[in-house]
Design an enzyme around this catalytic site. Structure first.
Site, short mmCIF file in Angstrom:
data_model
loop_
_atom_site.label_atom_id
_atom_site.label_comp_id
_atom_site.label_asym_id
_atom_site.label_seq_id
_atom_site.Cartn_x
_atom_site.Cartn_y
_atom_site.Cartn_z
CE1 TYR A 1 -4.15 -1.43 -0.35
CE2 TYR A 1 -3.75 -2.56 1.73
CZ TYR A 1 -4.52 -2.37 0.60
OH TYR A 1 -5.66 -3.12 0.40
CG ASN B 1 -12.73 -2.59 1.09
OD1 ASN B 1 -11.88 -3.38 1.46
ND2 ASN B 1 -12.44 -1.51 0.39
P1 ADP Z 1 -9.39 -0.30 -3.64
O1 ADP Z 1 -9.18 -1.35 -2.57
O2 ADP Z 1 -10.82 -0.30 -4.14
O3 ADP Z 1 -8.38 -0.34 -4.74
P2 ADP Z 1 -7.96 2.07 -2.69
O4 ADP Z 1 -6.78 1.55 -3.43
O5 ADP Z 1 -8.39 3.48 -2.94
O6 ADP Z 1 -9.25 1.14 -2.92
O7 ADP Z 1 -7.71 1.94 -1.13
C1 ADP Z 1 -7.07 0.82 -0.59
C2 ADP Z 1 -7.81 0.38 0.65
O8 ADP Z 1 -7.67 1.39 1.66
C3 ADP Z 1 -9.33 0.26 0.49
O9 ADP Z 1 -9.71 -1.00 -0.06
C4 ADP Z 1 -9.81 0.42 1.91
O10 ADP Z 1 -9.61 -0.77 2.66
C5 ADP Z 1 -8.86 1.49 2.43
N1 ADP Z 1 -9.36 2.86 2.26
C6 ADP Z 1 -9.38 3.59 1.12
N2 ADP Z 1 -9.87 4.83 1.33
C7 ADP Z 1 -10.19 4.88 2.65
C8 ADP Z 1 -10.73 5.89 3.50
N3 ADP Z 1 -11.07 7.10 3.03
N4 ADP Z 1 -10.91 5.59 4.81
C9 ADP Z 1 -10.57 4.37 5.29
N5 ADP Z 1 -10.03 3.39 4.56
C10 ADP Z 1 -9.85 3.62 3.25
#
Ligand code: ADP
Ligand code: MG
Length: 136
Positions: free
Chosen positions: A49, A113
């Site tokens: 991440y 999620n």
């Molecule tokens: P994705 O998993 O859909 O690719 P992102 O890459 O934007 O989404 O974000 C990585 C993960 O970080 C998300 O799946 C979620 O678990 C967490 N996350 C993203 N945005 C937020 C936020 N605003 N508040 C809390 N957790 C978040």
């Protein structure tokens, strides 16, 4: 064939949703070509991440991803499989995710999620290298 990284996050494992989630990928005719149940360590979660470093939710995201075992997989399918998987996953904020998607049907949280899927071909290669460095 094309490959992408897909993770059933610790909340999905904890809730006993591995079968339900992986079943949806298999029903779509994608193949699980590698899978490992593992407790992701902090260093690996931070690498994975890295692009989120500095975001207000970053620390808790790393904490969440390392709180319990996750199922880390490589999914194989046709060109741009990452895109097919993202479609099955639904929007990041599960509250807003379309019904019929994994997040839309099974989750309601933003951080919690259930699933991760690479968001481009480049991310897929980078993330596969992080979690499965010994893969040929
Ligand atoms: P994705 O998993 O859909 O690719 P992102 O890459 O934007 O989404 O974000 C990585 C993960 O970080 C998300 O799946 C979620 O678990 C967490 N996350 C993203 N945005 C937020 C936020 N605003 N508040 C809390 N957790 C978040
Ligand atoms: Mg992402």
């Amino acid at each position: 064939m094309d490959r992408t990284l897909f993770i059933v996050k610790p909340d999905g494992v904890e809730r006993g949703l591995i079968g339900e989630i992986i079943g949806r990928l298999e029903a779509k005719q994608l193949r699980i070509v590698a899978a490992e149940m593992r407790l992701i360590d902090v260093k690996t979660a931070e690498r994975h991440y890295a692009e989120h470093h500095g975001k207000p939710y970053y620390d808790k995201l790393v904490e969440f991803m390392t709180q319990g075992p996750a199922l880390v997989t490589i999914v194989e399918g046709p060109d741009n499989t990452w895109q097919v998987v993202r479609g099955l996953m639904g929007a990041t904020n599960a509250k807003d995710a379309t019904p019929g998607t994994i997040r839309g049907d099974l989750a309601i949280g933003l951080r919690e999620n259930l699933v991760h899927g690479s968001d481009s071909a480049e991310s897929a290669q980078r993330e596969i290298d992080i979690f499965f460095p010994d893969l040929v």
